[in-house]
Design an enzyme around this catalytic site. Structure first.
Site, PDB file in Angstrom:
ATOM      1  N   GLN A   1       0.556  -1.678  -0.125  1.00  0.00           N
ATOM      2  CA  GLN A   1       0.039   0.102  -0.386  1.00  0.00           C
ATOM      3  C   GLN A   1       0.566   1.713  -0.333  1.00  0.00           C
ATOM      4  O   GLN A   1       0.875   2.060  -0.763  1.00  0.00           O
ATOM      5  CB  GLN A   1      -0.931   0.090   1.619  1.00  0.00           C
ATOM      6  CG  GLN A   1      -2.334   0.567   0.817  1.00  0.00           C
ATOM      7  CD  GLN A   1      -2.969   0.381   0.054  1.00  0.00           C
ATOM      8  OE1 GLN A   1      -3.853  -0.976  -0.562  1.00  0.00           O
ATOM      9  NE2 GLN A   1      -3.348   1.183  -0.792  1.00  0.00           N
TER      10      GLN A   1
ATOM     11  N   HIS B   1       2.587   2.844  -3.564  1.00  0.00           N
ATOM     12  CA  HIS B   1       1.570   4.081  -3.967  1.00  0.00           C
ATOM     13  C   HIS B   1       1.716   4.735  -4.288  1.00  0.00           C
ATOM     14  O   HIS B   1       2.056   5.858  -5.357  1.00  0.00           O
ATOM     15  CB  HIS B   1       0.118   3.519  -3.849  1.00  0.00           C
ATOM     16  CG  HIS B   1      -0.536   2.495  -4.712  1.00  0.00           C
ATOM     17  ND1 HIS B   1      -0.847   2.563  -5.798  1.00  0.00           N
ATOM     18  CD2 HIS B   1      -1.407   1.899  -3.725  1.00  0.00           C
ATOM     19  CE1 HIS B   1      -1.891   0.980  -5.827  1.00  0.00           C
ATOM     20  NE2 HIS B   1      -2.196   0.870  -4.349  1.00  0.00           N
TER      21      HIS B   1
ATOM     22  N   GLU C   1      -9.589   1.994   4.061  1.00  0.00           N
ATOM     23  CA  GLU C   1      -9.917   1.692   2.945  1.00  0.00           C
ATOM     24  C   GLU C   1      -9.712   0.302   2.682  1.00  0.00           C
ATOM     25  O   GLU C   1     -10.825  -0.486   1.954  1.00  0.00           O
ATOM     26  CB  GLU C   1      -8.921   2.328   2.137  1.00  0.00           C
ATOM     27  CG  GLU C   1      -9.234   2.545   0.484  1.00  0.00           C
ATOM     28  CD  GLU C   1      -8.162   3.078  -0.563  1.00  0.00           C
ATOM     29  OE1 GLU C   1      -8.359   2.531  -1.643  1.00  0.00           O
ATOM     30  OE2 GLU C   1      -7.467   3.489  -0.314  1.00  0.00           O
ATOM     31  N   HIS C   2      -9.138  -0.284   2.648  1.00  0.00           N
ATOM     32  CA  HIS C   2      -9.182  -2.121   2.558  1.00  0.00           C
ATOM     33  C   HIS C   2      -8.377  -1.976   4.392  1.00  0.00           C
ATOM     34  O   HIS C   2      -7.712  -1.618   5.215  1.00  0.00           O
ATOM     35  CB  HIS C   2      -7.604  -1.952   2.211  1.00  0.00           C
ATOM     36  CG  HIS C   2      -7.568  -1.159   0.709  1.00  0.00           C
ATOM     37  ND1 HIS C   2      -6.569  -0.172   0.854  1.00  0.00           N
ATOM     38  CD2 HIS C   2      -7.954  -2.393  -0.474  1.00  0.00           C
ATOM     39  CE1 HIS C   2      -6.719  -0.074  -1.335  1.00  0.00           C
ATOM     40  NE2 HIS C   2      -7.739  -1.093  -1.684  1.00  0.00           N
TER      41      HIS C   2
ATOM     42  N   ASP D   1      -6.819  -5.799  -5.665  1.00  0.00           N
ATOM     43  CA  ASP D   1      -6.608  -4.376  -6.609  1.00  0.00           C
ATOM     44  C   ASP D   1      -6.727  -4.955  -8.081  1.00  0.00           C
ATOM     45  O   ASP D   1      -6.879  -4.405  -8.496  1.00  0.00           O
ATOM     46  CB  ASP D   1      -5.033  -4.228  -6.771  1.00  0.00           C
ATOM     47  CG  ASP D   1      -5.128  -3.307  -4.816  1.00  0.00           C
ATOM     48  OD1 ASP D   1      -6.098  -2.469  -5.395  1.00  0.00           O
ATOM     49  OD2 ASP D   1      -4.013  -2.571  -5.164  1.00  0.00           O
TER      50      ASP D   1
ATOM     51  N   HIS E   1     -51.742  23.568  -5.575  1.00  0.00           N
ATOM     52  CA  HIS E   1     -50.799  22.234  -5.434  1.00  0.00           C
ATOM     53  C   HIS E   1     -51.919  21.527  -5.092  1.00  0.00           C
ATOM     54  O   HIS E   1     -53.042  20.422  -5.946  1.00  0.00           O
ATOM     55  CB  HIS E   1     -50.003  22.276  -4.603  1.00  0.00           C
ATOM     56  CG  HIS E   1     -48.419  22.068  -4.855  1.00  0.00           C
ATOM     57  ND1 HIS E   1     -48.342  23.118  -5.705  1.00  0.00           N
ATOM     58  CD2 HIS E   1     -47.194  20.790  -4.942  1.00  0.00           C
ATOM     59  CE1 HIS E   1     -46.969  22.919  -5.430  1.00  0.00           C
ATOM     60  NE2 HIS E   1     -46.556  21.294  -5.412  1.00  0.00           N
TER      61      HIS E   1
END
Length: 340
Positions: A167, A170, A235-236, A269, A328
């Site tokens: 990770q 990245h 996220e993960h 991934d 209405h």
């Protein structure tokens, strides 16, 4: 695998027949044009093409357009182009950054205006997506990638270290966090990270990520680990514990949960099947993965019979009057069955 999983997500139309002959429904349809942003800075991302274009294809989008920045030689990565070809992307434009998002949102002489823009990018791309939201739909405002690992004494040190590095490589802003009940694992981890970074081709990125955004937390028990993880809403989330299924039952906030030693985040991934475009920066508290519905919209259908109208007219008039909306109420009175 990706197409098969996303095909299961296709939403069903709803038709409900009420007690007085009314018919109510919700009808799903794809957007006409989708724009996909594929980064091209620090690495090539054919997986991003797959994870965005395949759900659009499954949704039934008529035209999918890809934008991606060129490398220093002025070219788009060949594997990225191959992924675009096999997923049926109709047009590819060699453009990146905020200007690419602007072009997709408003259209240019050469780039068509789209209805939805998806795909990750740097801070400029993300802010551009935020700016154009409302003119077009977007998938999310994705921040730097992140992983959180919950590990107990059963976890292997080299697995934990390699998954954290997977990770952190990245981006220098990527976040890699370990929450563990095993003090020995926590103590040995820094040295194992150093060992795996020897001759690592992206070691400088990894080191900065770990230095600035890495974290090791020791908890007394797995329940506390889960509560702390839910606060992060990662996220993960990897569960490298003896019984990941049981632990997963008490997890509330996570973009994706990877269960046990044979489900590393890299599987998700690339080819696990579920989408790898996930909520970041704690947004897993209220958001989920990119999906087929990202490229679709629903339309409500209301078809009242005369009987249903007569059964509900007084209630509608009452509500309209309570809101002070004369016309209405009048639109109901004028259709009163006594005068029709």
């Amino acid at each position: 695998r990706i197409e098969t999983f996303h095909s299961l997500q296709i939403p069903k139309n709803i038709i409900y027949n009420g007690p007085h002959g009314e018919s109510l429904g919700r009808r799903w349809s794809p957007v006409e044009k989708a724009g996909i942003y594929v980064p091209g800075g620090r690495a090539a991302y054919p997986s991003t093409v797959l994870m965005n274009a395949i759900p659009a294809y499954v949704a039934g989008v008529s035209q999918t357009i890809m934008v991606s920045p060129a490398n220093t030689q002025g070219e788009i990565n060949q594997t990225v182009l191959a992924a675009a070809h096999i997923t049926g992307i109709s047009k590819v434009f060699r453009i990146g950054g905020a200007q690419a998002i602007g072009a997709l949102a408003t259209g240019t002489e050469s780039i068509p205006k789209v209805d939805v823009i998806t795909g990750p990018g740097n801070i400029y791309v993300t802010l551009a997506k935020k700016k154009v939201y409302g003119k077009v739909g977007i998938d999310s405002l994705a921040g730097p990638s992140e992983i959180l690992i919950i590990a107990d004494q059963s976890a292997k040190l080299e697995h934990v270290a390699s998954d954290l590095l997977a990770q952190s490589e990245h981006d220098p802003l990527a976040s890699a966090i370990l929450i563990t009940t095993d003090k020995k694992l926590a103590q040995k981890l820094p040295a194992e990270l150093e060992r795996q970074l020897i001759n690592h081709p992206r070691s400088e990125i990894c080191k900065k990520s770990i230095k600035d955004w890495g974290l090791i937390v020791i908890c007394d028990d797995l329940e506390t680990c889960a509560k702390l993880s839910d606060t992060f809403a990662p996220e993960h989330l990897e569960l490298l514990v003896e019984n990941p299924k049981e632990l997963s039952k008490i997890i509330k906030n996570a973009g994706a949960i990877f269960m046990g030693p044979w489900s590393p985040e890299a599987i998700g991934d690339y080819l696990g099947g579920p989408n790898h475009t996930l909520p970041t920066s704690g947004t897993a508290r209220f958001a989920g993965a990119l999906c087929v519905e990202t490229f679709m919209k629903n339309t409500s259908v209301i078809n009242f019979s005369k009987e249903a109208f007569n059964e509900t007219k007084n209630a509608v008039i009452h509500l309209a009057n309570s809101e002070g909306l004369h016309s209405h109420a009048e639109s109901i009175r004028i259709r009163d069955s006594k005068s029709c």
